[in-house]
Scaffold this active site. Sequence first.
Site, PDB file in Angstrom:
ATOM      1  N   ASN A 281      61.127  -0.701  33.828  1.00  0.00           N
ATOM      2  CA  ASN A 281      61.766  -1.796  34.574  1.00  0.00           C
ATOM      3  C   ASN A 281      63.271  -1.534  34.569  1.00  0.00           C
ATOM      4  O   ASN A 281      63.937  -1.788  33.573  1.00  0.00           O
ATOM      5  CB  ASN A 281      61.432  -3.137  33.900  1.00  0.00           C
ATOM      6  CG  ASN A 281      62.096  -4.309  34.607  1.00  0.00           C
ATOM      7  OD1 ASN A 281      62.674  -4.153  35.686  1.00  0.00           O
ATOM      8  ND2 ASN A 281      62.013  -5.493  34.013  1.00  0.00           N
ATOM      9  N   TRP A 282      63.762  -1.009  35.684  1.00  0.00           N
ATOM     10  CA  TRP A 282      65.185  -0.637  35.743  1.00  0.00           C
ATOM     11  C   TRP A 282      66.088  -1.866  35.900  1.00  0.00           C
ATOM     12  O   TRP A 282      67.302  -1.762  35.782  1.00  0.00           O
ATOM     13  CB  TRP A 282      65.447   0.324  36.911  1.00  0.00           C
ATOM     14  CG  TRP A 282      64.836   1.686  36.735  1.00  0.00           C
ATOM     15  CD1 TRP A 282      64.079   2.132  35.679  1.00  0.00           C
ATOM     16  CD2 TRP A 282      64.939   2.793  37.640  1.00  0.00           C
ATOM     17  NE1 TRP A 282      63.706   3.448  35.880  1.00  0.00           N
ATOM     18  CE2 TRP A 282      64.220   3.875  37.078  1.00  0.00           C
ATOM     19  CE3 TRP A 282      65.560   2.983  38.885  1.00  0.00           C
ATOM     20  CZ2 TRP A 282      64.109   5.121  37.719  1.00  0.00           C
ATOM     21  CZ3 TRP A 282      65.452   4.223  39.518  1.00  0.00           C
ATOM     22  CH2 TRP A 282      64.736   5.273  38.930  1.00  0.00           C
ATOM     23  N   LYS A 283      65.495  -3.020  36.203  1.00  0.00           N
ATOM     24  CA  LYS A 283      66.267  -4.255  36.411  1.00  0.00           C
ATOM     25  C   LYS A 283      67.404  -4.007  37.410  1.00  0.00           C
ATOM     26  O   LYS A 283      67.239  -3.207  38.331  1.00  0.00           O
ATOM     27  CB  LYS A 283      66.780  -4.795  35.078  1.00  0.00           C
ATOM     28  CG  LYS A 283      65.674  -4.914  34.039  1.00  0.00           C
ATOM     29  CD  LYS A 283      66.068  -5.713  32.846  1.00  0.00           C
ATOM     30  CE  LYS A 283      64.956  -5.661  31.819  1.00  0.00           C
ATOM     31  NZ  LYS A 283      65.166  -6.522  30.686  1.00  0.00           N
TER      32      LYS A 283
ATOM     33  N   HIS B 277      58.133 -12.067  35.167  1.00  0.00           N
ATOM     34  CA  HIS B 277      59.003 -11.558  34.093  1.00  0.00           C
ATOM     35  C   HIS B 277      59.781 -12.727  33.497  1.00  0.00           C
ATOM     36  O   HIS B 277      60.193 -13.643  34.209  1.00  0.00           O
ATOM     37  CB  HIS B 277      59.964 -10.496  34.641  1.00  0.00           C
ATOM     38  CG  HIS B 277      60.662  -9.743  33.559  1.00  0.00           C
ATOM     39  ND1 HIS B 277      61.744 -10.258  32.888  1.00  0.00           N
ATOM     40  CD2 HIS B 277      60.407  -8.535  32.992  1.00  0.00           C
ATOM     41  CE1 HIS B 277      62.131  -9.390  31.958  1.00  0.00           C
ATOM     42  NE2 HIS B 277      61.331  -8.338  32.002  1.00  0.00           N
TER      43      HIS B 277
ATOM     44  N   GLU C 112      62.723 -13.015  32.570  1.00  0.00           N
ATOM     45  CA  GLU C 112      64.065 -13.233  33.142  1.00  0.00           C
ATOM     46  C   GLU C 112      63.971 -14.034  34.429  1.00  0.00           C
ATOM     47  O   GLU C 112      64.849 -14.844  34.740  1.00  0.00           O
ATOM     48  CB  GLU C 112      64.777 -11.878  33.342  1.00  0.00           C
ATOM     49  CG  GLU C 112      65.217 -11.306  31.997  1.00  0.00           C
ATOM     50  CD  GLU C 112      65.404  -9.799  31.954  1.00  0.00           C
ATOM     51  OE1 GLU C 112      65.416  -9.149  33.021  1.00  0.00           O
ATOM     52  OE2 GLU C 112      65.540  -9.269  30.836  1.00  0.00           O
TER      53      GLU C 112
ATOM     54  N   GLU D  71      54.989  -9.602  26.678  1.00  0.00           N
ATOM     55  CA  GLU D  71      56.395  -9.376  26.343  1.00  0.00           C
ATOM     56  C   GLU D  71      56.954 -10.593  25.607  1.00  0.00           C
ATOM     57  O   GLU D  71      57.415 -11.552  26.246  1.00  0.00           O
ATOM     58  CB  GLU D  71      57.210  -9.178  27.623  1.00  0.00           C
ATOM     59  CG  GLU D  71      56.787  -7.999  28.455  1.00  0.00           C
ATOM     60  CD  GLU D  71      57.942  -7.474  29.299  1.00  0.00           C
ATOM     61  OE1 GLU D  71      58.309  -6.325  29.108  1.00  0.00           O
ATOM     62  OE2 GLU D  71      58.495  -8.239  30.102  1.00  0.00           O
TER      63      GLU D  71
ATOM     64  N   GLY E 158      65.162  -6.848  25.143  1.00  0.00           N
ATOM     65  CA  GLY E 158      66.587  -6.502  25.173  1.00  0.00           C
ATOM     66  C   GLY E 158      67.320  -6.863  23.889  1.00  0.00           C
ATOM     67  O   GLY E 158      68.545  -6.857  23.843  1.00  0.00           O
TER      68      GLY E 158
ATOM     69  N   SER F 220      61.793  -4.129  23.692  1.00  0.00           N
ATOM     70  CA  SER F 220      62.484  -3.130  22.870  1.00  0.00           C
ATOM     71  C   SER F 220      61.607  -1.936  22.494  1.00  0.00           C
ATOM     72  O   SER F 220      61.677  -1.439  21.373  1.00  0.00           O
ATOM     73  CB  SER F 220      63.100  -3.791  21.633  1.00  0.00           C
ATOM     74  OG  SER F 220      64.066  -4.756  22.036  1.00  0.00           O
TER      75      SER F 220
ATOM     76  N   GLY G  97      62.338  -1.739  29.423  1.00  0.00           N
ATOM     77  CA  GLY G  97      63.594  -2.015  30.117  1.00  0.00           C
ATOM     78  C   GLY G  97      64.631  -0.969  29.763  1.00  0.00           C
ATOM     79  O   GLY G  97      64.640   0.148  30.299  1.00  0.00           O
ATOM     80  N   GLY G  98      65.522  -1.310  28.817  1.00  0.00           N
ATOM     81  CA  GLY G  98      66.673  -0.472  28.477  1.00  0.00           C
ATOM     82  C   GLY G  98      66.377   1.013  28.330  1.00  0.00           C
ATOM     83  O   GLY G  98      67.076   1.862  28.913  1.00  0.00           O
TER      84      GLY G  98
END
Length: 254
Positions: A9-11, A97, A99, A169, A175, A215, A236-237
């Site tokens: 997930n590059w966001k 998601h 977010e 998640e 994150g 994470s 993600g990150g």
Amino acid sequence: MRKFIAAANWKMNCTKEQAKTLAEDLLAVSHTLDKRHRVILAVPYPYLIMVHDIVHSNEYYSVAAQNMHHEKFGAYTGEVSAPMLKSIGVEYVILGHSERREQHGETNALIRQKIDLAMEYGIKPIFCCGEPLEVRERGEQNEYVMNQLQESLFHLDGAHMKKVVIAYEPIWAIGTGKTATIDQAQEMHFMIRSKLIKQYDENVANSVSILYGGSVKADNAEALFNCPSVDGGLVGGASLIAADFEKIIEGLKR
Ligand code: PEP
């Protein structure tokens, strides 16, 4: 049978050039994959066509949108619809998601509407669920996640449910650098699969990939993916660094 999946997930990250380089670099590990595996790149809307063009000749890679609107078309400035995604060859879409739930007030009912639209257009949803920290601290995470599944997914019949990817998640792990322990991940994933068996049957439950997200890093992916009930990760990150995500892909079950 379900697939073992590494989903990125590059966001809201990457310029066009960075996105191109990252997608090209990630294809380098395709030789470690076989038909049980899938790598899914959820990239920002402007890069969907480009990244799709880069990866689509490789049978193990797909692109995903990070969201889509709950209506098919109309006066929704700035939004993107299921038929648009379908028309450019997008195979998956992340829905629910945390977010989006937190920053855009998305409810289980709204996500259900999006799930139905994705199904109508043959786009496979990556359905995100997971509890906030205070719910985990009260020990109510199982009920919380079950309610999310119940309200957004369990109206589907078995044939449609088989097309869904579930990503557990825990919000407190996204994150934050805090990962769920192996036991926490295994317990929740086992519970989700047991619920699928109860709600549908073994065949449906064994067709649904259940990913862990929160994470996931190059150095913890393999241990998490080795949990019997974990079928890969939504990342993600660490998915923004080619070398790290390559290691995560290599951590998928063999
Ligand atoms: C995510 O946003 O879905 C996620 C899991 O992020 P991170 O890997 O950075 O925790």
